[in-house]
Scaffold this active site. Sequence first.
Site, PDB file in Angstrom:
ATOM      1  N   HIS A 105      95.463  36.698  -4.326  1.00 50.67           N
ATOM      2  CA  HIS A 105      94.408  36.027  -3.573  1.00 50.67           C
ATOM      3  C   HIS A 105      93.798  35.006  -4.534  1.00 50.67           C
ATOM      4  O   HIS A 105      93.189  35.376  -5.539  1.00 50.67           O
ATOM      5  CB  HIS A 105      93.359  37.024  -3.076  1.00 50.67           C
ATOM      6  CG  HIS A 105      93.893  37.942  -2.014  1.00 50.67           C
ATOM      7  ND1 HIS A 105      93.474  39.248  -1.883  1.00 50.67           N
ATOM      8  CD2 HIS A 105      94.817  37.746  -1.039  1.00 50.67           C
ATOM      9  CE1 HIS A 105      94.118  39.809  -0.863  1.00 50.67           C
ATOM     10  NE2 HIS A 105      94.933  38.913  -0.342  1.00 50.67           N
ATOM     11  N   GLU A 108      90.371  35.261  -6.261  1.00 48.79           N
ATOM     12  CA  GLU A 108      90.048  36.472  -7.022  1.00 48.79           C
ATOM     13  C   GLU A 108      90.610  36.263  -8.422  1.00 48.79           C
ATOM     14  O   GLU A 108      91.793  36.485  -8.678  1.00 48.79           O
ATOM     15  CB  GLU A 108      90.630  37.700  -6.327  1.00 48.79           C
ATOM     16  CG  GLU A 108      90.009  37.900  -4.939  1.00 48.79           C
ATOM     17  CD  GLU A 108      90.661  39.033  -4.140  1.00 48.79           C
ATOM     18  OE1 GLU A 108      91.473  39.793  -4.710  1.00 48.79           O
ATOM     19  OE2 GLU A 108      90.357  39.127  -2.933  1.00 48.79           O
ATOM     20  N   HIS A 221      92.988  42.464  -8.442  1.00 53.58           N
ATOM     21  CA  HIS A 221      92.239  41.810  -7.369  1.00 53.58           C
ATOM     22  C   HIS A 221      90.752  41.751  -7.718  1.00 53.58           C
ATOM     23  O   HIS A 221      90.342  42.146  -8.814  1.00 53.58           O
ATOM     24  CB  HIS A 221      92.432  42.569  -6.056  1.00 53.58           C
ATOM     25  CG  HIS A 221      93.795  42.412  -5.445  1.00 53.58           C
ATOM     26  ND1 HIS A 221      94.033  41.624  -4.341  1.00 53.58           N
ATOM     27  CD2 HIS A 221      94.991  42.934  -5.794  1.00 53.58           C
ATOM     28  CE1 HIS A 221      95.315  41.670  -4.038  1.00 53.58           C
ATOM     29  NE2 HIS A 221      95.929  42.467  -4.903  1.00 53.58           N
ATOM     30  N   GLU A 309      90.906  46.647  -8.329  1.00 53.62           N
ATOM     31  CA  GLU A 309      89.820  45.743  -7.937  1.00 53.62           C
ATOM     32  C   GLU A 309      88.824  45.717  -9.095  1.00 53.62           C
ATOM     33  O   GLU A 309      88.274  46.756  -9.476  1.00 53.62           O
ATOM     34  CB  GLU A 309      89.146  46.245  -6.662  1.00 53.62           C
ATOM     35  CG  GLU A 309      90.086  46.411  -5.474  1.00 53.62           C
ATOM     36  CD  GLU A 309      90.326  45.115  -4.727  1.00 53.62           C
ATOM     37  OE1 GLU A 309      89.686  44.099  -5.078  1.00 53.62           O
ATOM     38  OE2 GLU A 309      91.151  45.112  -3.787  1.00 53.62           O
TER      39      GLU A 309
END
Length: 427
Positions: A105, A108, A221, A309
């Site tokens: 992404h 990110e 991420h 994350e």
Amino acid sequence: MGFSRLSAFNFALCTSLWVLCCHGFTERQGFALENEKFLAEPHYHTTSELEDLFARLQKEFPTMARVHSIGKSARGRELTVLEINKNVRKRSLLTPMFKYVANMHGDETVGRQLLIYLAEYLLTNYGLVPEVTQLVDSTDIFLMPSLNPDGFEFSKEGSCESPQNYAGRYNAAGVDLNRDFPDRFDSSLMRHFRAMTRQPETVAMMTWILNSPFVLSANLHGGAVVASYPYDNSINQHECCSESLTPDDGVFKLLAHTYASNHPVMKTGLDCNETFPGGVTNGAFWYELNGGMQDFNYVFSNCFDVTLELSCCKFPKANKLAGEWAKNKRSLLEYMKLVHMGVKGIVKDTNGYPIKNAEIIVEGMKPIKTTERGEYWRLLKPGAYGVQAVAFGYEPSAVQEVLVTNASAARVDFNLKPSDNVEVDFF
């Protein structure tokens, strides 16, 4: 009262150490120093700066660093990877392959920059920090800072959330790459349809995964702080809150907990207004998604993959990067070490030739296959296991009892005898 000669020496030594620390060196275990000069001027590397840096590292460390491109983005940007090992010219037999992939992404960005830092850290501290030297000597490491360089170029520093049109998050064609991989529940018709529209970044990554014997990986991420493990979806297609567990759930929990427990914020499970016990979650329990890269690695290859994350803010200001490195460095290193857990070995025939695509069976877990050189790596938690090798045209091996410890992977080789009863189906 004046200094004695010894006092003067000690003062000079302390002053020198202080100067070194202030110029990018940190103290470890007495007077051993590690190089972190890359933190001196924190900024996000552009795509061209990233390519220039990796080219320079390859030139400075010609036996230890090699630049690869696994393909091109929708707008023609290289999908650049840096390989790090003690000898990148040829992977030594039974050296496991590990990968970190970030920035699928495009907005990110913390993971993208951390992998750039990690590349510099591993190379400049080789021979200086024993932990780094051991890791590089024993592991074939691949670092891919950006799977979505087009999206990164559309993104804006300081933006903590994706814009309404998701510009930057998606690739240049407006596709979410983490929904674009083949899914375990896809019908043959759906796979055919999706293959026609699959993005070049996805195809490049699929090809790389399917043609390389990766053992362990993680994709980095942002937007939360948690380690998420497969599966990301279930046959029930609930929106959330129902676990969907793999046959290797115990291994995946160990992988996720290792990263989270070494991260000072993630391990609390309390950040970004969300709660994750122990800092980990099953993907489907958090929210379900189809066509994710995490599940693709596990279902369609030998590679175990988790999603990391790393920050509440997706694209924080560059002055936050040194702090993000400090929070994640230990986790990044400890996670890589897990590529060496479990059992490993070589499967050969009675003439000593390696057997490709032999299956390594551990009861109740997913079978994994051998490489062209007959190698295998089977990630396992500490415990006692029965391990067996089977291959078409050969008699199954006897089950070997193996005790897995926290030390490096146990070596278990197999020699298979040709079968006298090979049935061939001619339709």
